[in-house]
Design a protein around this motif. Structure first.
Motif, PDB file in Angstrom:
ATOM      1  N   ASN A   1      44.819  33.760  66.543  1.00 44.62           N
ATOM      2  CA  ASN A   1      46.149  33.606  65.940  1.00 44.62           C
ATOM      3  C   ASN A   1      47.022  34.830  66.213  1.00 44.62           C
ATOM      4  OD1 ASN A   1      45.494  31.137  64.931  1.00 44.62           O
ATOM      5  ND2 ASN A   1      45.220  31.804  62.816  1.00 44.62           N
ATOM      6  N   ASP A   2      48.331  34.636  65.982  1.00 43.80           N
ATOM      7  CA  ASP A   2      49.310  35.721  66.069  1.00 43.80           C
ATOM      8  C   ASP A   2      49.833  36.008  64.669  1.00 43.80           C
ATOM      9  OD1 ASP A   2      50.872  34.211  69.019  1.00 43.80           O
ATOM     10  OD2 ASP A   2      48.980  35.306  68.791  1.00 43.80           O
TER      11      ASP A   2
ATOM     12  N   GLU B   1      41.603  39.381  67.377  1.00 49.08           N
ATOM     13  CA  GLU B   1      40.165  39.450  67.644  1.00 49.08           C
ATOM     14  C   GLU B   1      39.452  39.982  66.398  1.00 49.08           C
ATOM     15  OE1 GLU B   1      39.715  41.956  71.049  1.00 49.08           O
ATOM     16  OE2 GLU B   1      40.822  40.593  72.379  1.00 49.08           O
ATOM     17  N   LEU B   2      38.140  39.732  66.358  1.00 46.67           N
ATOM     18  CA  LEU B   2      37.352  40.192  65.214  1.00 46.67           C
ATOM     19  C   LEU B   2      37.505  41.706  65.009  1.00 46.67           C
ATOM     20  CD1 LEU B   2      34.014  38.193  65.685  1.00 46.67           C
ATOM     21  CD2 LEU B   2      35.820  37.758  64.012  1.00 46.67           C
ATOM     22  N   GLY B   3      37.556  42.442  66.102  1.00 48.63           N
ATOM     23  CA  GLY B   3      37.644  43.903  66.028  1.00 48.63           C
ATOM     24  C   GLY B   3      38.961  44.420  65.490  1.00 48.63           C
ATOM     25  N   ASP B   4      39.933  43.533  65.324  1.00 47.64           N
ATOM     26  CA  ASP B   4      41.212  43.951  64.767  1.00 47.64           C
ATOM     27  C   ASP B   4      41.152  44.058  63.243  1.00 47.64           C
ATOM     28  OD1 ASP B   4      42.955  41.818  67.139  1.00 47.64           O
ATOM     29  OD2 ASP B   4      42.271  43.900  67.342  1.00 47.64           O
ATOM     30  N   SER B   5      40.073  43.570  62.672  1.00 47.77           N
ATOM     31  CA  SER B   5      39.914  43.651  61.212  1.00 47.77           C
ATOM     32  C   SER B   5      39.905  45.116  60.792  1.00 47.77           C
ATOM     33  CB  SER B   5      38.608  42.980  60.773  1.00 47.77           C
ATOM     34  OG  SER B   5      38.646  41.599  61.035  1.00 47.77           O
ATOM     35  N   ALA B   6      40.806  45.471  59.902  1.00 53.82           N
ATOM     36  CA  ALA B   6      40.985  46.867  59.486  1.00 53.82           C
ATOM     37  C   ALA B   6      42.060  46.895  58.417  1.00 53.82           C
ATOM     38  CB  ALA B   6      41.396  47.745  60.665  1.00 53.82           C
ATOM     39  N   VAL B   7      42.319  48.101  57.929  1.00 61.96           N
ATOM     40  CA  VAL B   7      43.485  48.293  57.073  1.00 61.96           C
ATOM     41  C   VAL B   7      44.556  49.006  57.897  1.00 61.96           C
ATOM     42  CG1 VAL B   7      44.401  49.278  54.940  1.00 61.96           C
ATOM     43  CG2 VAL B   7      42.028  48.473  55.017  1.00 61.96           C
ATOM     44  N   TYR B   8      45.733  48.458  57.898  1.00 64.01           N
ATOM     45  CA  TYR B   8      46.839  49.023  58.672  1.00 64.01           C
ATOM     46  C   TYR B   8      47.825  49.670  57.709  1.00 64.01           C
ATOM     47  CZ  TYR B   8      44.888  46.507  62.587  1.00 64.01           C
ATOM     48  OH  TYR B   8      44.037  46.063  63.573  1.00 64.01           O
ATOM     49  N   PHE B   9      48.112  50.940  57.986  1.00 67.23           N
ATOM     50  CA  PHE B   9      49.030  51.690  57.142  1.00 67.23           C
ATOM     51  C   PHE B   9      50.300  52.019  57.912  1.00 67.23           C
ATOM     52  CE2 PHE B   9      46.686  52.484  53.359  1.00 67.23           C
ATOM     53  CZ  PHE B   9      45.348  52.563  53.725  1.00 67.23           C
ATOM     54  N   CYS B  10      51.391  51.837  57.222  1.00 67.59           N
ATOM     55  CA  CYS B  10      52.680  52.290  57.704  1.00 67.59           C
ATOM     56  C   CYS B  10      52.978  53.628  57.023  1.00 67.59           C
ATOM     57  CB  CYS B  10      53.740  51.247  57.330  1.00 67.59           C
ATOM     58  SG  CYS B  10      55.423  51.670  57.765  1.00 67.59           S
ATOM     59  N   ALA B  11      53.704  54.498  57.694  1.00 69.51           N
ATOM     60  CA  ALA B  11      54.089  55.776  57.104  1.00 69.51           C
ATOM     61  C   ALA B  11      55.469  56.156  57.613  1.00 69.51           C
ATOM     62  CB  ALA B  11      53.075  56.865  57.457  1.00 69.51           C
ATOM     63  N   SER B  12      56.094  57.096  56.917  1.00 69.46           N
ATOM     64  CA  SER B  12      57.389  57.587  57.385  1.00 69.46           C
ATOM     65  C   SER B  12      57.495  59.082  57.116  1.00 69.46           C
ATOM     66  CB  SER B  12      58.544  56.847  56.697  1.00 69.46           C
ATOM     67  OG  SER B  12      58.676  57.238  55.340  1.00 69.46           O
TER      68      SER B  12
ATOM     69  N   ASP C   1      65.710  48.609  62.774  1.00 69.62           N
ATOM     70  CA  ASP C   1      66.554  49.728  62.335  1.00 69.62           C
ATOM     71  C   ASP C   1      65.620  50.822  61.838  1.00 69.62           C
ATOM     72  OD1 ASP C   1      67.153  47.463  59.789  1.00 69.62           O
ATOM     73  OD2 ASP C   1      66.036  49.320  59.417  1.00 69.62           O
ATOM     74  N   LYS C   2      66.171  51.963  61.503  1.00 69.16           N
ATOM     75  CA  LYS C   2      65.276  53.097  61.225  1.00 69.16           C
ATOM     76  C   LYS C   2      64.528  52.946  59.912  1.00 69.16           C
ATOM     77  CE  LYS C   2      68.163  56.515  58.898  1.00 69.16           C
ATOM     78  NZ  LYS C   2      68.641  57.928  58.969  1.00 69.16           N
ATOM     79  N   ALA C   3      64.897  51.991  59.090  1.00 70.07           N
ATOM     80  CA  ALA C   3      64.201  51.775  57.828  1.00 70.07           C
ATOM     81  C   ALA C   3      63.070  50.766  57.934  1.00 70.07           C
ATOM     82  CB  ALA C   3      65.190  51.321  56.759  1.00 70.07           C
ATOM     83  N   HIS C   4      62.920  50.128  59.077  1.00 76.80           N
ATOM     84  CA  HIS C   4      61.918  49.078  59.244  1.00 76.80           C
ATOM     85  C   HIS C   4      61.118  49.289  60.520  1.00 76.80           C
ATOM     86  CE1 HIS C   4      64.952  47.217  56.606  1.00 76.80           C
ATOM     87  NE2 HIS C   4      63.931  46.535  56.104  1.00 76.80           N
ATOM     88  N   LEU C   5      59.804  49.066  60.384  1.00 73.93           N
ATOM     89  CA  LEU C   5      58.931  49.086  61.556  1.00 73.93           C
ATOM     90  C   LEU C   5      57.882  48.010  61.349  1.00 73.93           C
ATOM     91  CD1 LEU C   5      58.086  50.320  64.252  1.00 73.93           C
ATOM     92  CD2 LEU C   5      56.637  51.921  62.975  1.00 73.93           C
ATOM     93  N   ASN C   6      57.935  46.989  62.185  1.00 74.82           N
ATOM     94  CA  ASN C   6      57.027  45.863  62.058  1.00 74.82           C
ATOM     95  C   ASN C   6      55.969  45.945  63.151  1.00 74.82           C
ATOM     96  OD1 ASN C   6      58.739  44.932  59.971  1.00 74.82           O
ATOM     97  ND2 ASN C   6      60.061  43.911  61.474  1.00 74.82           N
ATOM     98  N   LEU C   7      54.843  45.315  62.866  1.00 75.19           N
ATOM     99  CA  LEU C   7      53.731  45.302  63.830  1.00 75.19           C
ATOM    100  C   LEU C   7      53.336  43.864  64.082  1.00 75.19           C
ATOM    101  CD1 LEU C   7      51.689  47.057  65.440  1.00 75.19           C
ATOM    102  CD2 LEU C   7      50.174  46.891  63.445  1.00 75.19           C
ATOM    103  N   HIS C   8      53.446  43.434  65.333  1.00 77.20           N
ATOM    104  CA  HIS C   8      53.049  42.083  65.697  1.00 77.20           C
ATOM    105  C   HIS C   8      51.761  42.155  66.505  1.00 77.20           C
ATOM    106  CE1 HIS C   8      53.725  37.815  66.266  1.00 77.20           C
ATOM    107  NE2 HIS C   8      53.347  37.982  67.508  1.00 77.20           N
TER     108      HIS C   8
END
Lengths: 114, 114
Positions: free
Chosen positions: B17-18, B82-93, B70-77
Protein backbone atom coordinates in the motif's frame (compact mmCIF):
# COMPACT_ATOMS: atom_id res chain seq x y z
CA UNK A 1 32.95 9.41 10.81
CA UNK A 2 31.01 11.27 13.46
CA UNK A 3 29.52 9.14 16.20
CA UNK A 4 27.99 9.13 19.65
CA UNK A 5 28.23 6.29 22.14
CA UNK A 6 26.12 5.69 25.20
CA UNK A 7 27.89 2.74 26.82
CA UNK A 8 25.06 1.74 29.15
CA UNK A 9 21.78 0.33 27.84
CA UNK A 10 20.21 0.83 31.25
CA UNK A 11 21.01 2.75 34.42
CA UNK A 12 19.28 1.92 37.69
CA UNK A 13 19.25 4.32 40.61
CA UNK A 14 17.25 4.72 43.79
CA UNK A 15 15.04 7.75 44.19
CA UNK A 16 16.92 10.57 45.89
CA UNK A 17 20.33 9.34 44.76
CA UNK A 18 22.43 11.15 42.19
CA UNK A 19 22.32 9.86 38.64
CA UNK A 20 24.73 9.90 35.73
CA UNK A 21 24.01 8.85 32.16
CA UNK A 22 27.17 8.58 30.13
CA UNK A 23 27.88 9.83 26.62
CA UNK A 24 31.05 9.99 24.56
CA UNK A 25 31.37 11.46 21.12
CA UNK A 26 33.63 11.56 18.09
CA UNK A 27 33.31 14.55 15.78
CA UNK A 28 35.64 16.73 13.78
CA UNK A 29 35.84 20.33 14.89
CA UNK A 30 34.08 21.85 17.87
CA UNK A 31 31.18 19.71 19.04
CA UNK A 32 27.62 20.89 19.50
CA UNK A 33 26.12 18.39 21.96
CA UNK A 34 22.55 17.76 23.03
CA UNK A 35 20.57 15.64 25.47
CA UNK A 36 16.99 14.59 24.82
CA UNK A 37 14.54 12.54 26.87
CA UNK A 38 11.82 10.27 25.53
CA UNK A 39 8.97 9.16 27.77
CA UNK A 40 7.00 6.04 26.74
CA UNK A 41 4.95 6.56 23.58
CA UNK A 42 6.01 10.20 23.34
CA UNK A 43 8.31 12.27 21.18
CA UNK A 44 11.74 13.45 22.25
CA UNK A 45 11.99 16.46 24.54
CA UNK A 46 15.02 18.73 24.55
CA UNK A 47 16.86 18.85 27.90
CA UNK A 48 20.02 20.85 27.32
CA UNK A 49 22.85 21.61 24.94
CA UNK A 50 26.51 22.53 24.94
CA UNK A 51 27.75 24.96 22.33
CA UNK A 52 30.64 26.80 23.91
CA UNK A 53 31.65 28.37 27.19
CA UNK A 54 31.11 26.90 30.64
CA UNK A 55 31.69 23.15 30.69
CA UNK A 56 28.77 22.63 33.08
CA UNK A 57 25.47 23.16 31.32
CA UNK A 58 22.18 23.40 33.18
CA UNK A 59 18.94 22.29 31.60
CA UNK A 60 15.32 21.39 32.21
CA UNK A 61 13.92 19.44 35.17
CA UNK A 62 17.08 19.89 37.27
CA UNK A 63 19.36 18.09 34.81
CA UNK A 64 22.85 19.23 34.01
CA UNK A 65 25.64 17.94 31.82
CA UNK A 66 29.39 18.22 31.99
CA UNK A 67 31.40 18.69 28.82
CA UNK A 68 34.90 17.23 28.97
CA UNK A 69 36.92 17.92 25.85
CA UNK A 70 39.92 15.77 26.75
CA UNK A 71 37.73 12.76 27.42
CA UNK A 72 35.30 13.62 24.59
CA UNK A 73 32.44 13.11 27.00
CA UNK A 74 29.18 14.84 27.78
CA UNK A 75 27.65 13.01 30.74
CA UNK A 76 24.14 13.86 31.94
CA UNK A 77 23.70 14.30 35.69
CA UNK A 78 21.12 15.08 38.30
CA UNK A 79 21.85 15.48 42.02
CA UNK A 80 18.67 13.75 43.22
CA UNK A 81 16.71 11.37 40.99
CA UNK A 82 12.93 11.21 40.90
CA UNK A 83 10.80 8.21 39.92
CA UNK A 84 9.32 10.44 37.23
CA UNK A 85 12.79 10.77 35.64
CA UNK A 86 12.46 7.17 34.45
CA UNK A 87 12.64 7.37 30.66
CA UNK A 88 14.88 6.83 27.64
CA UNK A 89 17.69 9.36 27.29
CA UNK A 90 19.48 10.22 24.07
CA UNK A 91 22.75 12.04 23.59
CA UNK A 92 23.31 13.66 20.19
CA UNK A 93 26.01 15.56 18.37
CA UNK A 94 25.51 17.97 15.50
CA UNK A 95 27.10 16.75 12.30
CA UNK A 96 29.72 19.23 11.06
CA UNK A 97 28.21 19.13 7.56
CA UNK A 98 26.25 22.27 8.53
CA UNK A 99 22.94 20.72 7.53
CA UNK A 100 21.50 20.61 11.04
CA UNK A 101 21.81 16.84 11.06
CA UNK A 102 21.91 15.29 14.53
CA UNK A 103 23.67 12.01 15.16
CA UNK A 104 22.09 10.19 18.06
CA UNK A 105 23.49 7.66 20.48
CA UNK A 106 21.63 4.40 20.94
CA UNK A 107 19.84 5.63 24.04
CA UNK A 108 20.03 4.75 27.73
CA UNK A 109 17.02 3.67 29.74
CA UNK A 110 17.00 5.27 33.16
CA UNK A 111 15.08 3.38 35.82
CA UNK A 112 14.54 5.19 39.11
CA UNK A 113 13.15 2.99 41.87
CA UNK A 114 11.27 4.27 44.90
CA UNK B 1 -1.24 24.34 21.93
CA UNK B 2 0.68 21.51 20.32
CA UNK B 3 3.96 22.79 18.90
CA UNK B 4 4.71 19.95 16.47
CA UNK B 5 1.80 17.71 15.55
CA UNK B 6 1.62 14.58 13.42
CA UNK B 7 -1.27 12.66 11.95
CA UNK B 8 -2.10 9.90 12.21
CA UNK B 9 -0.71 8.69 15.53
CA UNK B 10 -1.09 5.07 14.51
CA UNK B 11 -1.11 3.61 11.03
CA UNK B 12 -1.66 -0.07 10.29
CA UNK B 13 -1.55 -1.11 6.67
CA UNK B 14 -0.70 -3.97 4.37
CA UNK B 15 2.39 -4.52 2.30
CA UNK B 16 2.27 -2.83 -1.07
CA UNK B 17 0.00 0.00 0.00
CA UNK B 18 0.83 3.70 -0.26
CA UNK B 19 0.42 5.92 2.80
CA UNK B 20 1.14 9.45 3.97
CA UNK B 21 2.02 10.98 7.31
CA UNK B 22 1.43 14.66 7.91
CA UNK B 23 3.36 17.05 10.12
CA UNK B 24 2.64 20.62 11.12
CA UNK B 25 4.49 23.02 13.40
CA UNK B 26 3.15 26.26 14.84
CA UNK B 27 6.48 27.49 16.22
CA UNK B 28 7.33 29.68 13.26
CA UNK B 29 10.41 27.57 12.57
CA UNK B 30 12.12 27.48 9.19
CA UNK B 31 13.46 23.92 9.28
CA UNK B 32 11.62 20.62 9.56
CA UNK B 33 12.87 17.04 9.74
CA UNK B 34 11.76 13.44 9.45
CA UNK B 35 13.35 10.76 11.63
CA UNK B 36 12.82 7.02 11.77
CA UNK B 37 13.02 5.17 15.09
CA UNK B 38 13.39 1.43 14.72
CA UNK B 39 12.33 -1.33 17.08
CA UNK B 40 15.59 -0.96 19.02
CA UNK B 41 14.82 2.74 19.53
CA UNK B 42 17.65 3.81 17.27
CA UNK B 43 16.98 7.22 15.70
CA UNK B 44 18.09 8.17 12.23
CA UNK B 45 17.51 11.29 10.18
CA UNK B 46 15.74 10.79 6.87
CA UNK B 47 15.04 14.22 5.42
CA UNK B 48 15.02 17.88 6.28
CA UNK B 49 13.61 20.97 4.63
CA UNK B 50 14.37 24.60 5.22
CA UNK B 51 11.64 26.96 4.08
CA UNK B 52 10.43 24.39 1.50
CA UNK B 53 13.95 23.64 0.23
CA UNK B 54 15.39 20.12 0.64
CA UNK B 55 18.50 20.19 2.83
CA UNK B 56 19.08 16.60 4.02
CA UNK B 57 18.28 13.56 1.94
CA UNK B 58 19.84 10.57 3.66
CA UNK B 59 20.20 7.12 2.12
CA UNK B 60 16.51 6.34 2.09
CA UNK B 61 14.68 4.21 -0.49
CA UNK B 62 13.05 6.14 -3.32
CA UNK B 63 9.71 4.86 -2.06
CA UNK B 64 9.92 7.60 0.58
CA UNK B 65 9.15 11.07 -0.67
CA UNK B 66 8.88 14.17 1.50
CA UNK B 67 6.79 17.14 0.48
CA UNK B 68 6.81 20.60 2.03
CA UNK B 69 3.91 22.76 0.80
CA UNK B 70 5.00 25.59 3.11
CA UNK B 71 7.50 26.02 5.90
CA UNK B 72 4.99 24.97 8.55
CA UNK B 73 4.24 21.59 6.97
CA UNK B 74 6.33 18.60 6.02
CA UNK B 75 4.58 15.46 4.86
CA UNK B 76 6.03 12.02 4.23
CA UNK B 77 4.62 9.79 1.51
CA UNK B 78 5.60 6.15 1.35
CA UNK B 79 4.94 4.01 -1.72
CA UNK B 80 4.78 0.23 -1.89
CA UNK B 81 5.12 -0.29 1.84
CA UNK B 82 7.34 -3.13 3.04
CA UNK B 83 7.50 -5.00 6.33
CA UNK B 84 10.81 -3.28 7.13
CA UNK B 85 9.14 0.11 7.02
CA UNK B 86 7.43 -0.68 10.32
CA UNK B 87 8.79 1.88 12.78
CA UNK B 88 7.93 5.06 14.59
CA UNK B 89 8.36 8.15 12.44
CA UNK B 90 9.05 11.45 14.13
CA UNK B 91 8.74 14.89 12.70
CA UNK B 92 10.80 17.71 14.22
CA UNK B 93 11.43 21.39 13.66
CA UNK B 94 14.04 24.00 14.54
CA UNK B 95 14.50 27.73 14.03
CA UNK B 96 17.11 27.08 11.39
CA UNK B 97 19.69 24.51 10.43
CA UNK B 98 22.94 26.45 10.14
CA UNK B 99 23.46 26.94 13.84
CA UNK B 100 23.10 25.22 17.16
CA UNK B 101 19.30 25.38 17.39
CA UNK B 102 17.67 22.53 19.24
CA UNK B 103 15.01 20.49 17.53
CA UNK B 104 11.45 20.09 18.76
CA UNK B 105 9.83 16.73 18.13
CA UNK B 106 6.31 15.67 17.40
CA UNK B 107 4.61 12.77 19.22
CA UNK B 108 5.44 10.25 16.52
CA UNK B 109 3.49 8.06 14.11
CA UNK B 110 3.68 4.32 14.73
CA UNK B 111 3.55 2.59 11.36
CA UNK B 112 2.85 -1.13 11.29
CA UNK B 113 3.05 -2.93 7.98
CA UNK B 114 1.47 -6.40 7.89
Amino acid sequence: AQSVAQPEDQVNVAEGNPLTVKCTYSVSGNPYLFWYVQYPNRGLQFLLKYITGDNLVKGSYGFEAEFNKSQTSFHLKKPSALVSDSALYFCAVRDPSNTGKLIFGQGTTLQVKP
Amino acid sequence: DTAVSQTPKYLVTQMGNDKSIKCEQNLGHDTMYWYKQDSKKFLKIMFSYNNKELIINETVPNRFSPKSPDKAHLNLHINSLELGDSAVYFCASSQGYQSSYEQYFGPGTRLTVT
